[in-house]
Motif scaffolding. Structure first.
Motif, PDB file in Angstrom:
ATOM      1  N   ALA A   1       0.903  -1.242   0.046  1.00 47.62           N
ATOM      2  CA  ALA A   1      -0.040   0.079  -0.030  1.00 47.62           C
ATOM      3  C   ALA A   1       0.721   1.359  -0.061  1.00 47.62           C
TER       4      ALA A   1
ATOM      5  N   ARG B   1       0.982   4.265  -2.816  1.00 51.81           N
ATOM      6  CA  ARG B   1       0.703   5.763  -2.564  1.00 51.81           C
ATOM      7  C   ARG B   1       1.612   6.685  -3.301  1.00 51.81           C
TER       8      ARG B   1
ATOM      9  N   ARG C   1       0.095   8.061  -6.453  1.00 52.70           N
ATOM     10  CA  ARG C   1      -1.344   8.645  -6.486  1.00 52.70           C
ATOM     11  C   ARG C   1      -1.127  10.202  -7.134  1.00 52.70           C
TER      12      ARG C   1
ATOM     13  N   TYR D   1      -7.408   5.962  -9.271  1.00 52.33           N
ATOM     14  CA  TYR D   1      -7.692   6.075  -7.926  1.00 52.33           C
ATOM     15  C   TYR D   1      -6.851   5.416  -7.146  1.00 52.33           C
TER      16      TYR D   1
ATOM     17  N   GLU E   1      -7.520   3.107  -4.869  1.00 47.94           N
ATOM     18  CA  GLU E   1      -7.948   1.767  -4.754  1.00 47.94           C
ATOM     19  C   GLU E   1      -7.421   0.907  -5.657  1.00 47.94           C
ATOM     20  N   ASP E   2      -7.317   1.598  -7.073  1.00 42.75           N
ATOM     21  CA  ASP E   2      -7.165   0.841  -8.127  1.00 42.75           C
ATOM     22  C   ASP E   2      -5.496   0.476  -7.997  1.00 42.75           C
TER      23      ASP E   2
ATOM     24  N   GLU F   1      -3.720   0.302  -5.284  1.00 41.51           N
ATOM     25  CA  GLU F   1      -3.518  -0.694  -4.497  1.00 41.51           C
ATOM     26  C   GLU F   1      -3.713  -1.944  -4.719  1.00 41.51           C
ATOM     27  N   GLN F   2      -4.877  -2.234  -5.874  1.00 39.22           N
ATOM     28  CA  GLN F   2      -4.992  -3.573  -6.286  1.00 39.22           C
ATOM     29  C   GLN F   2      -3.756  -3.813  -7.279  1.00 39.22           C
TER      30      GLN F   2
END
Length: 378
Positions: free
Chosen positions: A53, A57, A60, A65, A67-68, A70-71
């Motif tokens: 994670a 970051r 970003r 996004y 969340e995308d 992180e996936q």
């Protein structure tokens, strides 16, 4: 901090020792049953998720996004764990390279709105990162030369990367450009095709030209598409310039009338029957037969000429057949084919075959088509 041989849950305030955890996982994997190995793998993945994670970051603020991202980072983490070999070095270093590679590949292959070469995509990301670092260091926007020096590339490459970055997120054509929203960006692009209104006229003219005799079509093409003078056309067709002028005037007058009427008017050079006006007559002169042709020989009239020549050649006691083309202004490919076929038939039957009276333009066509040997001077 977990000890070697055991993978524990990290505290939030502690920095995970991924190398120790990965070595413990490697030790537990050896000699374990498939179920035990899978459980250890799942435990290591959960242990390393905060690390993935944090790497996500870093990327970003680039239009994706979190969340995308992180996936994608978790996918890279799973690949790093599955491919990890303790003998090749630190797990942390390997995981950073693998996860960062997955994130960069995601930006390169999934997020660009316009296709850009891969090398330019990678350089564009590097230019953006270098620009942020230099802006913080220099307290101003870096120049192209400074970016090129920082990255070790040419200024042209940096400029190409900057320009290509516009393809990452292209502007939508549906973006409103007026306060009331009545006009969109796409409305400002393009213009009405000025030739669109003339398309129907062009199609109509094309159909009408096909209704005209080939000689007139050829003359119109030479005059308006080849920019040939009337004198040059007359010399090419073997007729007088005055005759060319009359034929062009008649053709253009007929086109104007046909364009303004629902039913094309009758062409004066045709017979009013169902067949164009070409005449074939056969007369005996001396020991041989003379086949006189009057009118244009094209695909519509070639069959009549073929039938006439076939009967003449097949006649009993006919030593020779002479085709008189004095009154023929034009012979197209179908007519040439008929004359070639007749010459071969006559040669097989032992009948003399010749062509006389051909106008200069017609004679040139026949000569280059393989009939030079049967041409006779008038």
């Amino acid at each position: 901090m977990p000890s070697r041989g055991q993978v524990g849950e990290p505290a939030d305030s502690m920095l995970e020792d991924l190398d120790v955890a990965a070595l413990a996982y490697a030790d537990r994997r050896e000699g374990a049953t498939p179920a035990e190995a899978e459980a250890s793998r799942e435990q290591l993945i959960r242990y390393c998720l905060p690390f993935a994670a944090r790497l996500a970051r870093r990327y970003r603020g680039r239009g994706e996004y979190l969340e995308d991202l992180e996936q994608v980072a978790r996918l890279g983490l799973v690949k790093a764990i599955d491919r990890y070999d303790p003998e090749r070095g630190s797990f942390t270093a390997y995981a950073v390279i693998t996860i960062s590679g997955e994130l960069k590949r995601h930006f390169r292959d999934r997020t660009w709105g316009v296709h850009v070469p891969r090398r330019v995509q990678d350089l564009s990301l590097e230019v953006g990162h270098a620009a942020m670092l230099l802006t913080s260091t220099l307290a101003r926007t870096p120049t192209t030369g400074e970016l090129a020096e920082r990255l070790g590339v040419s200024e042209a490459a940096v400029q190409e990367a900057v320009e290509s970055a516009a393809g990452y997120s292209p502007a939508s054509l549906n973006v409103p450009v007026a306060e009331d929203g009545a006009m969109e960006f796409g409305d400002l692009l393009g213009d009405v095709d000025a030739d669109l209104e003339s398309l129907t006229d062009k199609l109509t003219v094309t159909d009408l030209l096909l209704r005209m005799p080939m000689r007139e079509r050829r003359m119109l093409a030479m005059r308006f598409y080849g920019n040939r003078t009337q004198a040059e056309i007359a010399d090419e067709l073997g007729i007088s310039q005055m005759h060319v002028s009359r034929l062009l005037s008649r053709a253009l007058t007929w086109l104007r009338e046909a364009m303004l009427s629902d039913e094309p008017p009758h062409w004066d050079g045709e017979s009013r029957g169902s067949r164009p006006g070409m005449q074939v007559s056969v007369a005996r002169e001396g020991d041989g037969l003379v086949v006189r042709v009057r009118g244009e020989v094209d695909r519509d009239t070639a069959d009549r000429l073929r039938i006439g020549l076939r009967h003449a050649i097949a006649g009993k006691g006919v030593p020779s057949v002479l085709v008189d083309l004095t009154a023929v202004p034009l012979v197209d490919a179908a007519g040439v084919s008929v004359l070639l076929e007749s010459a071969q038939t006559a040669a097989t039957a032992g009948v003399g075959f010749g062509v006389t009276g051909a106008q200069p333009y017609v004679a040139r066509i026949l000569a280059v088509s393989g009939l030079a040997g049967v041409l006779r001077r008038a």
